[in-house]
Each structure stands twice: as structure tokens, then as C-alpha cells.
Design an enzyme around this catalytic site. Structure first.
Site, PDB file in Angstrom:
ATOM      1  CE  LYS A   1      -3.959   2.015   2.515  1.00 33.52           C
ATOM      2  NZ  LYS A   1      -4.842   1.884   3.680  1.00 33.52           N
TER       3      LYS A   1
ATOM      4  CB  SER B   1      -8.228   3.629   2.527  1.00 29.80           C
ATOM      5  OG  SER B   1      -7.355   3.074   3.497  1.00 29.80           O
TER       6      SER B   1
ATOM      7  CB  SER C   1      -8.415   0.873   5.530  1.00 30.42           C
ATOM      8  OG  SER C   1      -9.104   2.083   5.692  1.00 30.42           O
TER       9      SER C   1
END
Lengths: 464, 476
Positions: A67, A142, A166
Site C-alpha cells: 500500500k 482505503s 481499510s
């Protein structure tokens, strides 16, 4: 694409370099927009080294996506925000050091909501990621890029971060396994902070075994993170196909209003399947759940407003060319560099911490947090795990909820309490609504990742 | 003059620590290239996390104990949010509620006797980076920032408004510095090691806060200026407004920075990356490591060595000086040592801007032993000390080289007879009651002996001879 399969491939003659070429090809042809930066050169170099000297470590030669909020030395890290454009960290996050030590190959950075603020990966400055099950839908947020990359078969493993769901939300929307570890079990050193007291780095994979493997690789004590704690066991070794001793609690508050019927049904059949495997269940109550969204957003936004203050373009990130006096330059950079959702949260957080409001909002939120923590502790005294839907509904369409920030905040209703309590929680696929995957959330006691992984593993085996 | 009320907020760097407050970067940055003592943590790079330096906490506890503070059960850090280019994270990690210690006091030897100055609180925080300007801050076209200082451990000592004069403020700072140096947590010689915010008001009026004064003398000067300014305002019937002022060290004046103090909102909240620290359980162990502090040493010196309080006061004012005295006093007479170290040696050192480390205690012992044995005069001893400081060498070699050996009494006696014979007029003056004639005669004897005679012995001898000698004129 799973780790065992790849390992076999690598052992039966395919080189790590070849494997990477095919992965990069796939990503470059992909419509998902799951990756925002590819680290081709460094990855290929690593692969060649592995081919030459043999793959070492528990993830030797295995590619992984990271990420974009996790610092990677030499690879641009932006949190998918314009304000960090061009920022190349001079150091590796703790988890990256661990992955490298275990032989994993970092192939690039995955898409995310800007500064991890969102439930849909639509607020990224690189544009939204698409859900592999339906390209018109969001992958969840996210950590949407990480989930979509695994679900789309681009990579076997990925790391995300979970502040209020997330990791679990996109795992649920994309039909993969995602785990939010206990607060303190994975070092946050190098994770660009959104809301420090809530977030944890978490693993994604296509199956429970690979998630356990990845958790083994990244968890453990790190002296550079004050909240870090030594780990209890080797998770992979704890996996077994037996839940006869598992007592499940089903909190009624998590099946309330706004839950899609198909989701509710799929999760209940998941619970029934575990019951068939010997587990027992009782309905329980977490009475303070209704306050958790409010408390969560106060705490998260307050911390975020402070964390994001450092982005002023002075030493790294966005530069506008002509500098004026300090305050004007900082203001202009922030105005242009931050997206709408980020600005909204900075403003709300700043307000919540302001003189006169601190006691009214922030302190009150901390008190609620304590109550929620106690709810979980007492519920998990007589049970080993709690099971709920991960998300109240399956993936929605891109753009569908962008105009309603408040409605979108409500989507986090089942994931947020877990971050407030700091307990671990995993999302495993448990069925479909039409052609869209549904996630079942299994929550455990502090530092008892072993039991939720085992329950998820047994469930996964029963399902396939 | 109306009653003056002064309170101080003193920021001292815990600069004897080898690493910064929240990372392991070295603090030995003085004279280094900018930004060479930095890491992701003290640069506030995204993702970097602070970890509290346990040694810094221990040093802070040490100081708090020495300031007679109440040490709290546990302590925690907060974020103080504000923008400034030298502040890497947009917030400073500091303390707010639950500081490390509260309610202490320092006993101060003021002009009207001993008085306790209350300490409100002692807390820890990190130092920001340092802004560097070409010329002055308002003329410079740009600001340069050196982050070497960023993250160095600071201790903030906040007093109650118990000080009454600028001189007391200066005395307080000296005393504080003295204590910090005894504790071996502070080196006051390093640039930027101490910075003071001073609050001052005159009876009934609003207070002004003078920010960031960086020298001991500066504090006294700024307060003096500020008191005169406020008094002038009152005399003209103008109300003093509450404001923050800057002290211009070069011009020696204070300038208004902003009125309506308290307009900043720091949005304090608990630092989520640092867990609370339990400290009470460390206190007993730290107490055991506390050295003898200045006040205790002063009392002991007076008691153990029987020296005057004034001498004791001078001797304890620097730890090095106190230790020097004790080394010397174990070898020779303590009172003689105290006199020569506190009055003579200290003066010579001050004149040369030197530290006590510039002088060897063994040399002092030798000099005092020579004095005691009467082999040199006091004047000669002073000369030996000066020569040692200016040229080096050893006392015995200097005495020999400079011919300072005190000459025997009979030689002095001969010289006395000669001088009396050579100066009948002066002898007459003496008998006529002119006392200064004796001084003249002593001078003549000293001249004859090239200064090696002891003037007191000479004076005694002269008096004896003058009284015994027949007073010819009167007889006649």
C-alpha cells in the site's frame, strides 16, 4: 495465485525473473488501476539475485504489493496524495525490512484513498481502482489497490493498513482474505500516519494460509514503535482444521438497520457452517456499538489533523515553484496538494481539538472508546470469537456515494468498533450477492490472531 | 518604584545526554555541518515514530528531585500543534497535563536574605531546529534551517511569580545553572543551552512576556528595560497591555511581538505514538545517585572546614572550584586554602576568563606550603599564581627563576639599620608623629631587598628600632 503454487513453480524451474516479467505484463495490461508505482528495476534485480543464489526466507522469491502509505526506501511513496508527489523515502518501514529479510520481492505500490481516508479508493490522486468482479464498482477502501491486485490475480500477497476497516472492507468487496492484527502486534514504524492510535498494517492474500504466513513475516517487536509488543506464536503452525472448541458470539448490534439481506443471510450461513464443524454460538450484545462511529471519526480526524500538518512542501513533496512568505507558501501548497476529503477531515479534526471543544468532543470520544473496549473484553470472556458481516452491503458503483460523505461514513459501522477496541479481526469471503463477493468478519481477543485465523481457515476449507 | 512581579520559564537543554529525546541521533552537533545529526524521526519524515529516551526521563527526574519537586506517579507526552518552519512535524512533542514534576522550590540568597522561589512545574519537550538568517531576521531575504538541534531534549522549569528584581532573576538562573551542573545533566557553555521566557508586571498592571532570551545577562537587561518601560507608561497614565515581546539583545530593548496573549490555540492532545511512562518506581533509585547539591555543600564546608560562609558561597558556585578546594584543603590549612582560592585564585581566573581546570591543585598546595613555611611572601605567592597562569611552569622553578625566595630575618634587619641611617629626616618625621614616614621607610627597605623581605616583618622591625633608638633631637 497462492504462495504454495508459486513456490512449486519456482522450484520446478521457472525463474523468479520470468515470474516477475509475467506479473508486470499482467499489471500493465490490467484495467484495475491497482498499482500506482511499479518498482521494476529493484524487483528484477532482487529476482535475479534470488535466481542466482537461491531464494531464501519464508517468502523467498514471492512478489508482494505494498500500500502506498508504507514507506519504501528508494520507491516513491505518496499516500496517493498530490502533496507527496515525488517523495522517495530514504528509509524502509519496519514491515518492509522484515519482508526483505524473508526474501519477498516488493514489486510496487498499490492504490489507496488519499491518506487512507475513504471506503472506496476513489479519493486517490491517481484515480480510482476498479473491482475485479465488476469494473464499474469500487474495490472498497482505503486499501483498495492491494485487495484488487490480489483478487485480480496480479499478485499473491499485499499489505494494506486498517484504521477503521481499510483492510477488511476491500477484502470483503473484492472477495479476498484480509486481516487487521491486534494493535501493537505489527510495528507501525514507516507507516505514514492517518490516525496513529487506531491503525495497523495488515496482510491480504487469496487464502487464510497465506495471510497467516504473511502475518508471521511482518509481526513482532520493534523497538522503534513504543506501542509494539512481542508476538505470541507462529501463526502458520497454529492453523488446523478444527473448530470444535470455538465458542462464537454473534453481536446483535452488528446485524441492525442498513444491512443488506443477502449479506445477512450469507454471514448466518457461515456461522451455521462453523456450527456444523463443531463450534457453538450464542447471541451477545455490545451495547455501546451505536456510539462507535461518532467516537471513531472524532478520534481519527483529530489525530489526522495533527499528522497532516507536516506536509508543507518545505523539505519533500509538492513544490509550487515561486516561494512567497512562509504562511502563504504553506497555505498554497496545502490548498493544492490535499484533496477534498482530506481537507474535510483536517478541518473537522482541528475543530474538535480546538480550545473549548477538546473536552466536549475528543475527551468524550476517548471515554466512549473505553466503554467499547470493555464491551469487547466482556463479550470475549465467554466466547473465543465474534462473527459479524464485514460490510453492510456489497461493493457499490464508482461515483455512487462520492457526493454523500456522511452516508459513506456509515458504511464503516461494523469495522470501526474493532479499531477502537484494538482487537484483531479478519474478513473472509462467505458467499455472493449476485456476482459480488460478501465478507464475513471474525473478531478475536487481544493478541489471539491464532484463533481467528484457525476459525477462518476451517471455514474456508469447509466452503471449498 | 512600584512592586515588581517576575516569573520565569527556563528552557534548558539536557545536553549531557548522548542522544536526542525521541531518537538515537547524536547531540554533539555543535561545530558540525547543518543537518548531519538527523534521522527520519528527528526530521519528522512521514511514518517515523518517536521512542522516549529513558535516560532523558531519568535526568529530568534528577533535576526535579534537586528542585524539591513532587514527582508524579506517571507522566505522558502531548502534542503541541503550531506552524513554524523549524518545527518539522507541525507539532512539538511536549507535556501538558501530567508533567513529570510539580510544586518545587529553590532557596535563593537575595539581598534581603534567604527566600524560597517556588517552582510550579518541570516538564520535558523536544527542541525544534534552528533558523539561521543572513543579517537580522527582518532584513534577511530567506531563512535557512539547520535541523541538527531538532529533537534534543529540553527541560522547562516554570517558576511561580516569586521574583522581585531583575537581579534576583539573574541570581535564580545562576543558582539553577549551578544545580544542573552539579547533577551533571547540563553544560552551560554550549550555544543555545539555555533560553528564558520572562513574565513581568508592576503592581496591579497587566504582564508582558518577553520571549526567548538566550543569555543570563540578557534576562537581567531585558527585565530592567521592561520595568522602566512599564513604569514610564504608568507615570504617563497609559495602561500596560498584556502582550508578548521580543528582546533585542544588540539594542538592549524589548519590542512588541503580539498583543492579546493566549491567542494561539495549541490544540494539545495526548501523543498517540507514546505510551504513558510510570516514573514513581524509578525515583528511589535515582535519589541514590543524586550528588551533594550546592546548598548542602555550602553548609558542610562551613561546618567541616570552619571557613566563612562568604568563602563557602564562592567555592560552591562551581563544582570544579569546590572540588579543587577540597583537594587542597586536605593537604594544607583549610582557612588559608579558602582565602587563597576564593579571593585570589578565583579573581585571577576571572580576570583571564579561565576555568578552574586551568590550575593544578598540587601547585596550589605547594604555594600554600611555601607561604606557611614563610619561604615566600604573600606578594610572591600572588606572583607565582600569575606566572603559572600566564606562562606555566612549576611553583618552585618560578620562585627560583624570579628570585622570590623570602630573605632571612637578619638580612632584613641589616637593611633596616642601613635605611634608618640613610634617612634621618624620615626618622625625625616619624618621631614628630607623621605616620606616613613609616610607610616610606618600609618602602625603602623593600627596595633595598628587592621585594624579598616580608613587609609586615619589616614594619615590625622598623617600629622596634625606632622606639629603641635614642631620640637625639629631643634629648638635645
Amino acid at each position: 495465485m497462492n504462495v504454495d503454487g508459486l513456490r512449486e513453480m519456482l522450484q520446478s524451474g521457472k525463474s523468479a525473473e520470468e515470474l516477475l516479467h509475467s506479473i508486470f505484463d499482467k499489471i500493465e495490461r490490467s484495467k484495475l488501476n491497482a498499482f500506482v508505482t511499479l518498482a521494476k528495476e529493484s524487483a528484477l534485480e532482487e529476482a535475479r539475485r534470488a535466481d542466482k543464489h537461491g531464494a531464501k526466507g519464508m517468502l523467498g522469491g514471492i512478489p508482494i504489493g505494498i500500500k502506498d502509505s508504507i514507506s519504501t526506501k528508494g520507491i516513491q511513496t505518496t499516500c496517493c496524495s498530490k502533496i507527496l508527489e515525488g517523495y522517495i523515502p530514504p528509509y524502509d518501514a519496519h514491515v518492509i525490512e522484515r519482508l526483505k529479510a524473508e526474501g519477498a520481492i516488493i514489486i510496487g505500490k498499490t492504490n489507496m484513498d488519499e491518506f487512507a481516508m475513504g471506503t472506496s479508493t476513489e479519493t486517490s490522486c491517481f484515480g480510482p481502482t476498479r473491482n475485479p468482479w465488476d469494473l464499474n464498482r469500487v474495490p472498497g477502501g482505503s486499501s483498495g489497490g492491494s485487495a484488487a491486485a490480489v483478487a485480480g490475480g496480479e499478485i499473491p500477497l499485499a499489505l494494506g493498513s486498517d484504521t477503521g476497516g481499510s483492510v477488511r472492507c476491500p477484502a470483503s468487496f473484492c472477495g479476498v482474505v484480509g486481516l487487521k492484527p491486534t494493535y501493537g502486534s505489527v510495528s507501525r514504524y514507516g507507516l505514514i500516519a492517518y490516525a496513529n492510535s487506531l491503525e495497523q498494517i495488515g496482510p491480504f492474500a487469496g487464502n487464510v494460509k497465506d495471510v497467516a504466513l504473511l502475518l508471521d513475516a511482518i509481526s513482532g517487536y520493534d523497538p522503534r514503535d513504543s506501542t509494539s509488543v512481542a508476538k505470541k506464536c507462529e501463526y502458520l503452525k497454529e492453523l488446523r482444521d478444527d473448530v470444535s472448541d470455538v465458542k462464537i458470539g454473534v453481536p446483535k448490534e452488528f446485524f441492525g438497520e442498513g444491512i443488506d439481506e443477502k449479506v445477512e443471510k450469507a454471514v448466518w450461513s457461515g456461522i451455521t457452517a462453523l456450527e456444523d464443524g463443531g463450534a457453538s454460538y450464542t447471541e451477545i450484545s455490545l451495547p455501546h456499538t451505536k456510539y462507535s462511529l461518532a467516537a471513531y471519526y472524532i478520534i481519527a480526524m483529530s489525530e489526522a489533523s495533527s499528522n497532516l500538518a507536516r506536509f508543507d512542501g518545505l523539505r519533500y513533496g509538492l513544490r509550487l515553484g515561486k516561494d512567497k512568505d512562509w504562511h502563504t507558501t504553506f497555505s498554497e501548497i496545502k490548498a493544492q496538494g490535499f484533496g477534498e476529503e482530506v481537507k474535510r477531515r483536517i478541518l473537522l479534526g482541528t475543530y474538535a481539538l480546538s480550545a473549548g471543544y477538546y473536552g466536549k468532543y475528543y475527551l468524550k470520544a476517548l471515554k466512549v472508546r473505553t466503554l467499547i473496549k470493555r464491551d469487547f473484553e466482556s463479550a470475549l470472556k465467554d466466547t473465543n470469537v465474534l462473527i459479524t458481516p464485514t460490510m453492510p452491503f456489497p461493493a457499490f458503483k464508482i461515483g455512487e456515494k462520492m457526493g454523500e460523505p456522511l452516508a459513506l461514513y456509515l458504511a464503516d459501522v461494523n469495522t470501526v468498533p474493532i479499531n477502537l477496541a484494538g482487537v484483531p479481526s479478519i474478513s473472509v469471503p462467505c458467499g455472493f450477492a449476485g456476482k459480488l463477493p460478501i465478507g464475513m468478519q471474525i473478531i478475536g481477543r487481544h493478541f489471539d490472531e491464532a484463533t481467528i485465523l484457525r476459525t477462518a481457515y476451517a471455514f474456508e476449507r469447509g466452503m471449498t | 518604584m512600584k512592586e515588581v512581579i517576575i516569573g520565569l520559564e527556563v528552557h534548558v537543554q539536557l545536553n549531557k545526554l548522548r542522544s536526542k529525546l525521541f531518537c538515537s541521533c547524536s547531540t554533539q552537533y555543535h561545530d558540525s555541518e547543518p543537518d548531519t545529526h538527523t534521522c527520519p524521526v528527528c526530521l519528522g519524515l512521514p511514518g517515523a515514530l518517536p521512542v522516549t529516551n529513558g535516560k532523558a526521563v531519568d535526568n529530568a527526574i534528577k533535576v526535579a528531585l534537586a528542585l524539591n519537586c513532587n514527582i508524579e506517579e506517571w507522566t505522558m507526552f502531548y502534542r503541541k500543534n503550531y506552524y513554524y518552519p523549524d518545527l518539522v512535524k507541525g507539532f512539538q512533542i511536549s507535556q501538558y497535563d501530567y508533567p513529570i514534576a510539580t510544586n518545587g522550590s529553590i532557596s535563593l540568597d537575595t539581598e534581603d536574605g534567604e527566600r524560597a522561589i517556588r517552582i510550579k512545574r518541570v516538564h520535558m519537550e523536544e527542541d525544534p531546529g534552528r533558523l539561521v538568517h543572513v543579517g537580522t531576521i527582518d532584513k534577511s531575504k530567506y531563512s535557512l534551517i539547520d535541523y541538527n538541534r531538532s529533537g534534543v531534549a529540553l527541560l522547562e522549569v516554570v517558576t511561580e511569580p516569586d521574583l522581585r528584581t531583575p537581579k534576583e532573576a539573574r541570581l535564580f538562573l545562576n543558582k539553577l545553572k549551578n544545580i544542573l551542573e552539579y547533577l551533571d545533566v547540563f553544560d552551560s557553555s554550549l550555544e543555545g543551552s539555555l533560553r528564558v521566557d520572562a513574565n513581568v508586571s508592576i503592581a496591579g498592571g497587566k504582564r508582558a512576556e518577553i520571549k526567548n532570551i538566550s543569555s543570563y545577562k540578557g534576562v537581567e537587561k531585558a527585565l530592567l528595560f521592561e520595568i522602566v518601560r512599564q513604569n514610564n507608561l504608568v507615570r504617563r497614565g497609559v495602561k500596560v497591555v498584556q502582550e508578548t515581546r521580543h528582546f533585542d539583545e544588540v539594542r538592549g530593548i524589548t519590542i512588541s511581538l503580539r498583543t492579546k496573549e493566549g491567542e494561539e490555540d495549541y490544540r494539545y492532545f495526548p501523543e498517540p505514538d507514546l505510551v504513558p511512562i510510570t516514573i514513581r518506581d524509578r525515583v528511589d533509585d535515582i535519589k541514590k545517585t543524586l550528588p551533594e547539591l550546592p546548598d548542602a555543600k555550602r553548609q558542610r564546608f562551613a561546618l567541616q572546614y570552619g571557613i566563612s560562609d562568604n568563602h563557602a558561597k564562592v567555592l560552591i558556585s562551581e563544582l570544579g572550584l569546590a572540588n579543587f578546594f577540597e583537594t587542597v584543603a586536605t593537604e594544607v590549612d583549610a582557612n588559608l586554602s579558602a582565602t587563597w582560592i576564593a579571593d585570589v585564585l578565583k579573581g585571577e581566573l576571572n580576570y583571564r576568563d579561565l576555568d578552574i581546570s586551568a590550575f593544578s591543585p598540587a601547585h596550589m598546595v605547594q604555594i600554600l606550603q611555601m607561604l606557611k613555611k614563610d619561604t615566600i611572601t604573600e606578594k610572591g605567592a600572588v606572583q607565582v599564581i600569575r606566572t603559572l597562569l600566564d606562562e606555566g611552569g612549576t611553583p618552585s622553578e618560578i620562585v627560583k627563576r624570579k628570585g622570590l625566595l623570602k630573605i632571612a630575618a637578619d638580612v632584613s634587619e641589616n637593611a633596616v639599620f642601613e635605611v634608618l641611617a640613610e634617612n634621618p629626616a624620615a626618622v625625625q618625621d616619624y618621631h614628630d608623629g607623621k605616620d606616613e614616614a613609616l610607610n616610606f621607610l618600609v618602602g625603602q627597605v623593600m627596595k633595598k631587598t628587592r621585594g624579598r623581605a616580608d613587609p609586615r616583618t619589616v614594619s615590625k622591625l622598623l617600629k622596634e628600632k625606632l622606639q629603641n633608638a635614642p631620640d637625639n633631637h629631643r634629648e638635645a
